[in-house]
Design a protein around this motif. Structure first.
Motif, PDB file in Angstrom:
ATOM      1  N   SER A 173       0.824  -1.220   0.000  1.00  0.00           N
ATOM      2  CA  SER A 173       0.000   0.000   0.000  1.00  0.00           C
ATOM      3  C   SER A 173       0.853   1.262   0.000  1.00  0.00           C
ATOM      4  N   LYS A 174       2.066   1.161   0.527  1.00  0.00           N
ATOM      5  CA  LYS A 174       2.966   2.311   0.542  1.00  0.00           C
ATOM      6  C   LYS A 174       3.679   2.505  -0.788  1.00  0.00           C
ATOM      7  N   ASN A 175       3.562   1.513  -1.664  1.00  0.00           N
ATOM      8  CA  ASN A 175       4.273   1.572  -2.937  1.00  0.00           C
ATOM      9  C   ASN A 175       3.337   1.571  -4.142  1.00  0.00           C
ATOM     10  N   ILE A 176       2.134   2.056  -3.915  1.00  0.00           N
ATOM     11  CA  ILE A 176       1.185   2.266  -4.998  1.00  0.00           C
ATOM     12  C   ILE A 176       0.358   3.496  -4.660  1.00  0.00           C
ATOM     13  N   ASP A 177       0.025   4.269  -5.672  1.00  0.00           N
ATOM     14  CA  ASP A 177      -0.803   5.450  -5.457  1.00  0.00           C
ATOM     15  C   ASP A 177      -2.243   4.986  -5.264  1.00  0.00           C
ATOM     16  N   ALA A 178      -2.763   5.140  -4.060  1.00  0.00           N
ATOM     17  CA  ALA A 178      -4.107   4.648  -3.737  1.00  0.00           C
ATOM     18  C   ALA A 178      -5.176   5.265  -4.635  1.00  0.00           C
ATOM     19  N   LYS A 179      -4.924   6.481  -5.129  1.00  0.00           N
ATOM     20  CA  LYS A 179      -5.903   7.140  -5.986  1.00  0.00           C
ATOM     21  C   LYS A 179      -6.089   6.421  -7.316  1.00  0.00           C
ATOM     22  N   THR A 180      -5.110   5.615  -7.719  1.00  0.00           N
ATOM     23  CA  THR A 180      -5.195   4.895  -8.994  1.00  0.00           C
ATOM     24  C   THR A 180      -5.900   3.550  -8.852  1.00  0.00           C
ATOM     25  N   VAL A 181      -6.154   3.130  -7.617  1.00  0.00           N
ATOM     26  CA  VAL A 181      -6.780   1.824  -7.376  1.00  0.00           C
ATOM     27  C   VAL A 181      -8.287   2.003  -7.324  1.00  0.00           C
ATOM     28  N   VAL A 182      -8.969   1.420  -8.286  1.00  0.00           N
ATOM     29  CA  VAL A 182     -10.419   1.555  -8.418  1.00  0.00           C
ATOM     30  C   VAL A 182     -11.157   0.643  -7.450  1.00  0.00           C
ATOM     31  N   ALA A 183     -10.612  -0.564  -7.240  1.00  0.00           N
ATOM     32  CA  ALA A 183     -11.267  -1.533  -6.351  1.00  0.00           C
ATOM     33  C   ALA A 183     -10.277  -2.620  -5.967  1.00  0.00           C
ATOM     34  N   MET A 184     -10.534  -3.233  -4.828  1.00  0.00           N
ATOM     35  CA  MET A 184      -9.715  -4.350  -4.355  1.00  0.00           C
ATOM     36  C   MET A 184     -10.623  -5.491  -3.925  1.00  0.00           C
ATOM     37  N   PHE A 185     -10.460  -6.635  -4.594  1.00  0.00           N
ATOM     38  CA  PHE A 185     -11.161  -7.865  -4.239  1.00  0.00           C
ATOM     39  C   PHE A 185     -10.201  -8.709  -3.406  1.00  0.00           C
ATOM     40  N   ASN A 186     -10.278  -8.591  -2.099  1.00  0.00           N
ATOM     41  CA  ASN A 186      -9.442  -9.414  -1.235  1.00  0.00           C
ATOM     42  C   ASN A 186     -10.215 -10.695  -0.910  1.00  0.00           C
ATOM     43  N   ILE A 187      -9.572 -11.829  -1.044  1.00  0.00           N
ATOM     44  CA  ILE A 187     -10.280 -13.105  -0.937  1.00  0.00           C
ATOM     45  C   ILE A 187      -9.700 -13.896   0.233  1.00  0.00           C
ATOM     46  N   GLU A 188     -10.552 -14.209   1.187  1.00  0.00           N
ATOM     47  CA  GLU A 188     -10.078 -14.803   2.441  1.00  0.00           C
ATOM     48  C   GLU A 188     -11.027 -15.912   2.896  1.00  0.00           C
ATOM     49  N   MET A 189     -10.533 -17.119   2.939  1.00  0.00           N
ATOM     50  CA  MET A 189     -11.280 -18.264   3.470  1.00  0.00           C
ATOM     51  C   MET A 189     -12.612 -18.479   2.741  1.00  0.00           C
ATOM     52  N   ILE A 190     -12.543 -19.077   1.560  1.00  0.00           N
ATOM     53  CA  ILE A 190     -13.736 -19.351   0.760  1.00  0.00           C
ATOM     54  C   ILE A 190     -13.934 -20.856   0.549  1.00  0.00           C
ATOM     55  N   GLY A 191     -13.261 -21.675   1.332  1.00  0.00           N
ATOM     56  CA  GLY A 191     -13.294 -23.116   1.118  1.00  0.00           C
ATOM     57  C   GLY A 191     -14.424 -23.862   1.800  1.00  0.00           C
ATOM     58  N   THR A 192     -15.173 -23.176   2.656  1.00  0.00           N
ATOM     59  CA  THR A 192     -16.306 -23.810   3.333  1.00  0.00           C
ATOM     60  C   THR A 192     -17.594 -23.072   2.977  1.00  0.00           C
ATOM     61  N   GLU A 193     -18.716 -23.718   3.198  1.00  0.00           N
ATOM     62  CA  GLU A 193     -19.992 -23.072   2.899  1.00  0.00           C
ATOM     63  C   GLU A 193     -20.252 -21.930   3.875  1.00  0.00           C
ATOM     64  N   SER A 194     -20.902 -20.888   3.390  1.00  0.00           N
ATOM     65  CA  SER A 194     -21.267 -19.774   4.257  1.00  0.00           C
ATOM     66  C   SER A 194     -22.481 -20.154   5.102  1.00  0.00           C
ATOM     67  N   LYS A 195     -22.893 -19.268   5.959  1.00  0.00           N
ATOM     68  CA  LYS A 195     -24.066 -19.539   6.810  1.00  0.00           C
ATOM     69  C   LYS A 195     -25.341 -19.692   5.997  1.00  0.00           C
ATOM     70  N   TRP A 196     -25.326 -19.211   4.734  1.00  0.00           N
ATOM     71  CA  TRP A 196     -26.496 -19.331   3.860  1.00  0.00           C
ATOM     72  C   TRP A 196     -26.431 -20.583   2.977  1.00  0.00           C
ATOM     73  N   GLY A 197     -25.362 -21.360   3.111  1.00  0.00           N
ATOM     74  CA  GLY A 197     -25.215 -22.564   2.301  1.00  0.00           C
ATOM     75  C   GLY A 197     -24.389 -22.324   1.053  1.00  0.00           C
ATOM     76  N   LYS A 198     -24.548 -23.197   0.069  1.00  0.00           N
ATOM     77  CA  LYS A 198     -23.767 -23.113  -1.164  1.00  0.00           C
ATOM     78  C   LYS A 198     -24.141 -21.873  -1.968  1.00  0.00           C
ATOM     79  N   ASN A 199     -23.261 -21.542  -2.915  1.00  0.00           N
ATOM     80  CA  ASN A 199     -23.501 -20.431  -3.845  1.00  0.00           C
ATOM     81  C   ASN A 199     -23.809 -19.113  -3.134  1.00  0.00           C
ATOM     82  N   SER A 200     -23.060 -18.834  -2.102  1.00  0.00           N
ATOM     83  CA  SER A 200     -23.234 -17.580  -1.377  1.00  0.00           C
ATOM     84  C   SER A 200     -21.937 -17.223  -0.658  1.00  0.00           C
TER      85      SER A 200
END
Length: 306
Positions: A173-200
């Motif tokens: 984050s210190k080595n990129i101009d934050a103003k140029t970043v339109v969006a960030m998709f950070n992906i964390e722990m997607i290997g189990t079903e959510s509380k709503w079940g599959k496909n969510s």
């Protein structure tokens, strides 16, 4: 219509359907996930030989995909020093066509907890946390590189040091101009079903920008749903690698399915590949790809985080 014509169109329809390929190959997802969470990675703790093995693997995947190096780097490694020791993120890009100076980030952390001090099983494999997210980043990199339709530049980054203070994301984050970043998709722990079940899945900090609303809109014709974070008391928006860029105003959010109130293998030695729903995980990766299309293509720009 004549009977013969009906039969012809029927068989042509079957042929076309048979030729259709899924957006993501589940076996590829299994291959990448299994390698990242294997015992030979020794739990991927920062500053260890195990995490270096993981870095080499991710770098090789990026090379095979054909990603470009980030900024002035000569390799896929973004090296830095933390706590007096060498560490590195792994970064590759797909340059944008008409808006190359606007960035969309897909990220995950590839470090985990390393080795336990005692016991028969000493390896924290970190299959869900966060080999699953890193697998998604690699799979998405391959998909978008082959699709070759992104108007904005796509950055695919595997961060190190999330488990011990977010060193990798902080340095990035210190080595990129934050103003140029339109969006960030950070992906964390997607290997189990959510509380709503599959496909969510859920999006942390849903109310802090219209990022989630855009993703929901793009999934309107699918059977997948993104939801607001159901665990606000856990403060998840501030606990993953999205937080560093979000603090600079970037609509940086984490996508997850982890049931943080009852997840049985979180930060435990039992977080192994065998506990994951890899078919559902593949569907989640596909949903991320579909939901990001209008942002990737430059049609939608999420509002900034205040």
């Amino acid at each position: 219509m004549k009977k013969g014509s009906v039969l012809l169109f029927f068989f042509l329809g079957l042929f076309v359907h048979a030729q259709e390929k899924p957006m993501f190959d589940q076996q590829e997802v299994v291959r990448i996930e299994t390698e990242l969470a294997s015992d030979k990675m020794e739990g991927r703790a920062i500053f260890t030989a195990g995490i270096d093995s993981a870095s080499v693997f991710i770098e090789r995947e990026f090379k095979n995909i054909g990603l470009t190096y980030f900024k002035d780097l000569k390799t896929y490694r973004q090296e830095f020093v933390a706590k007096g020791k060498n560490a590195n993120n792994v970064i590759g890009i797909v340059p944008g066509k008409s808006k190359p100076n606007e960035y969309v980030i897909f990220s995950a952390h590839y470090d985990h907890l390393g080795l336990a001090e005692s016991g028969t099983d000493k390896i924290y494999n970190g299959a869900n946390d966060d080999a699953s997210g890193t697998t998604a980043v690699i799979a998405l990199a391959k998909y978008f590189k082959e699709l070759n339709q992104n108007e904005r530049t796509l950055i695919f980054v595997a961060f190190t040091g999330e488990e011990v203070g977010g060193f990798g994301a902080s340095y990035f984050s210190k080595n990129i101009d934050a103003k140029t970043v339109v969006a960030m998709f950070n992906i964390e722990m997607i290997g189990t079903e959510s509380k709503w079940g599959k496909n969510s899945a859920y999006i942390t900090g849903f109310e802090k920008s219209d990022f989630g609303t855009i993703l929901q809109k793009n999934l309107a014709n699918s059977n997948f749903s993104f939801n607001a974070d159901p665990y606000p008391q856990e403060q998840l928006f501030y606990r993953s690698d999205n937080a560093r860029l979000a603090a600079l105003g970037v609509p940086a959010h984490t996508i997850s399915t982890s049931k943080m109130d009852v997840e049985p293998n979180y930060h435990k030695l039992s977080d192994a590949v065998s506990t994951l729903d890899l078919a559902n995980m593949t569907e989640i990766i596909e949903a991320i790809a579909i939901s990001s299309q209008s942002i990737v293509n430059g049609k939608d720009t999420p509002s900034r985080v205040k």
